[in-house]
Design a protein around this motif. Structure first.
Motif, short mmCIF file in Angstrom:
data_model
loop_
_atom_site.label_atom_id
_atom_site.label_comp_id
_atom_site.label_asym_id
_atom_site.label_seq_id
_atom_site.Cartn_x
_atom_site.Cartn_y
_atom_site.Cartn_z
N THR A 1 0.83 -1.21 0.00
CA THR A 1 0.00 0.00 0.00
C THR A 1 0.86 1.25 0.00
OG1 THR A 1 -0.03 -0.14 2.39
CG2 THR A 1 -1.92 -1.08 1.24
N ASP A 59 -6.69 -5.99 0.22
CA ASP A 59 -7.45 -4.74 0.28
C ASP A 59 -7.16 -3.95 -0.99
OD1 ASP A 59 -8.80 -2.49 0.82
OD2 ASP A 59 -7.92 -2.12 2.80
N GLN A 60 -7.96 -4.26 -2.00
CA GLN A 60 -7.71 -3.71 -3.34
C GLN A 60 -7.80 -2.18 -3.37
OE1 GLN A 60 -7.23 -5.74 -6.51
NE2 GLN A 60 -6.40 -6.93 -4.82
N SER A 61 -8.59 -1.62 -2.45
CA SER A 61 -8.78 -0.17 -2.51
C SER A 61 -7.53 0.59 -2.06
CB SER A 61 -9.97 0.23 -1.63
OG SER A 61 -9.66 -0.07 -0.28
N ARG A 62 -6.64 -0.09 -1.34
CA ARG A 62 -5.47 0.61 -0.82
C ARG A 62 -4.18 0.30 -1.59
NH1 ARG A 62 -4.41 -1.01 4.53
NH2 ARG A 62 -2.97 0.71 4.68
N ASP A 112 -17.15 -7.06 -1.87
CA ASP A 112 -16.53 -7.16 -3.20
C ASP A 112 -15.99 -8.57 -3.46
OD1 ASP A 112 -14.24 -7.31 -1.67
OD2 ASP A 112 -13.29 -5.50 -2.47
#
Ligand code: GLU
Length: 535
Positions: free
Chosen positions: A38, A71-74, A217
């Motif tokens: 990240t 945690d794909q969003s980070r 998700d």
């Protein structure tokens, strides 16, 4: 000084670790560094990687790299590659990992989703996990109500009681949902023996509702993927930052639900800056990339981390001059039982001292010195490119000489890019308008003497010669020194002329002196012609 009290405390501590390790450890040591890509690696991550590495090597174990990218969003593009590049730069040899592979490949969590799916299905079937359809809006209301009632904000586990059929119906309907793990473990799971902190009691159930293990998700969360992987990858010891300590009892409940034996946990203490503030990713100056860019040597950084991260007997504390140890020495010296639970203080001045020591080691070794010369040539070119039109003096012997000379003057190679050292690399821009015929003449004489080997390049001989020259020519000695200094370096003040001549060497010095004379002569000619035309 020998302190019996301290000694007996240490002894008790070691006894605990020996008892504990022999009771719980079985099979080979397998440890892992499990960063989330990240962002850049920081000093905290570096300490974790390093201590796992020491522990693996000390116990003839395996050091595994696992990328935790669920945690794909980070995710930050390029971060995974950067972490691996940083580890290679540090010289940490990875035994199993995303690039090298291994018996438990793949080692990147986003490539292991099918594996997690299988185990999560098992938890659903055994009743340890359940589907949850609570909306964000409901969870938000719960939070607000808890705050209003001054209670701990936690999920109320409502969907635990949902009937199977109803859950299936809602899934088929396409209602958004997640999967939660039932925090049902018995009291055994509410405490554990931490290798570094001793007995830790933390009943997660009092502070948290059932945690999400699969997000809406479809991606698993850190906790579940981490436990499944540690088990499947046969991790024997989990050594990680203390910020993960409160998650451990949750992890123990997951191990229990699967019927798996957990690894041994050891949490590495908090790291603080010189003012006692927690070092966090927000501290810009703890980025590994920054150190690399600043010319900090990997081994200096490693030694520095060991002085603050615990697990080593500190030379400075013992009144011994700090020493830069190599990797094999550090592995031998590492003592996991000596890691204290009190925060480790990072004193950045120490880093520079270790860098200086490392520079000394590298300069002594012929091959390493050659590498220093090469990197310095690249650094100087990059730094001055576009900043000056002047010629850069970078031939090997010159740079080699500078590297040797710079010991005790600098702490990192990049110091040599500072303005005060610019003259070492760049032929200065001397404003010839400021000098008259007598100045040019005396430089010409000095140049001539140097060309004809009338001066030895040592301090005494140079000073003796310049004193005589000033006397013969009726030129003030300090003014002569200032003049030559300016011609050689463009500096009004700075190192002595003799020092400059020695470090620049004969050829580089002559080049600068000649260029000054030639430019001044050309200017004189121009101005004579100019005044002739006027007549
Ligand atoms: N992915 C976690 C991190 O980036 C690793 C925590 C652990 O080692 O269990 O810190």
């Amino acid at each position: 000084m020998y302190n019996p009290n301290r000694f007996s405390k240490l002894l008790a501590r070691y006894a605990f670790h020996i008892r504990y390790l022999s009771r719980t450890a079985s099979g080979p040591v397998r440890v892992r560094f499990a960063p989330s890509p990240t962002g850049e690696m920081h000093i905290g991550g570096l300490r974790t990687a390093l201590y796992n590495y020491f522990y693996a090597r000390q116990n003839s174990g395996r050091f595994i790299l696992r990328l935790e990218d669920t945690d794909q969003s980070r995710l930050v593009p390029g971060a995974a590659a950067q972490i691996q590049d940083d580890l290679a730069w540090l010289g940490l040899r990875i035994d199993e990992g995303p690039q090298i592979g291994g018996p438990h490949a793949p080692y990147t969590q986003s490539e292991r989703l099918h594996i997690y799916a299988k185990y999560i299905h098992q938890l659903l079937k055994s009743g340890h996990a359940y589907y949850c359809f609570c909306t964000e809006k409901r969870l938000d209301l719960l939070r607000k109500e808890a705050i209003r009632n001054r209670q701990i904000a936690k999920y109320d586990n409502r969907c635990r009681t949902l009937k199977h059929d109803e859950a299936n119906m809602r899934i088929n309907k396409g209602d958004p949902c997640c999967i939660r793990f039932k925090l049902n473990g018995d009291d055994d799971c509410a405490s554990f023996d931490d290798l570094i902190y001793g007995k830790i009691k933390y009943d997660i159930r009092l502070n948290e509702g059932d945690p999400i293990i699969v997000k809406s998700d479809g991606f698993p969360t850190y906790h579940i993927a981490n436990v499944i992987d540690d088990h499947l990858m046969e991790i024997s010891h989990v050594l990680r930052g203390v910020e993960w300590q409160i998650s451990t009892t949750k992890h123990l409940m997951i191990y229990k639900a699967f019927g798996w034996k957990p690894p041994i946990f050891g949490h590495l203490p908090l790291l603080v800056d010189a003012n006692g503030n927690k070092l966090s990713k927000r501290n810009k100056d703890t980025r590994l990339g920054q150190y690399r860019q600043d010319g900090i040597f990997p081994n200096a950084l490693i030694n520095f981390v060991t002085t603050s991260g615990g697990g080593f007997i500190d030379d400075i504390d013992r009144g011994i001059k700090p020493k830069s140890y190599n990797m094999s020495q550090l592995i031998l010296r590492f003592n996991i039982g000596a890691i204290k639970s009190s925060p480790g203080k990072f004193d950045l001045d120490r880093l520079l001292e270790y860098n200086r020591l490392e520079l000394e080691n590298l300069v002594k070794d012929e091959n390493s010195r050659l590498n220093l010369v090469k990197s310095l040539q690249v650094m100087v070119k990059q730094h001055f490119m576009g900043k000056t039109d002047n010629l850069l003096q970078l031939h090997n012997e010159h740079v080699d000489m500078i590297v040797r000379w710079s010991l005790n003057r600098i702490t990192k190679l990049s110091d040599l890019l500072q303005e005060e050292y610019q003259y070492l690399w760049c032929i200065p821009d001397v404003n010839i308008e400021n000098f008259d015929e007598s100045d040019i003449e005396i430089v010409r004489l000095f140049c001539h003497a140097l060309e004809n080997k009338q001066i030895y390049l040592n301090k005494q001989a140079i000073n003796r010669y310049l004193q005589k020259l000033a006397g013969d020519y009726n030129y003030k000695f300090p003014a002569l020194m200032k003049l030559i200094r300016q011609v050689l370096s463009g500096l009004q003040t700075g190192p002595s002329v003799a020092d400059m001549l020695i470090i620049l060497g004969k050829d580089n010095s002559l080049l600068r002196l000649r260029m000054f004379v030639e430019k001044s002569e050309a200017k004189m000619k121009r101005s004579t012609w100019g005044s002739g035309n006027m007549k």
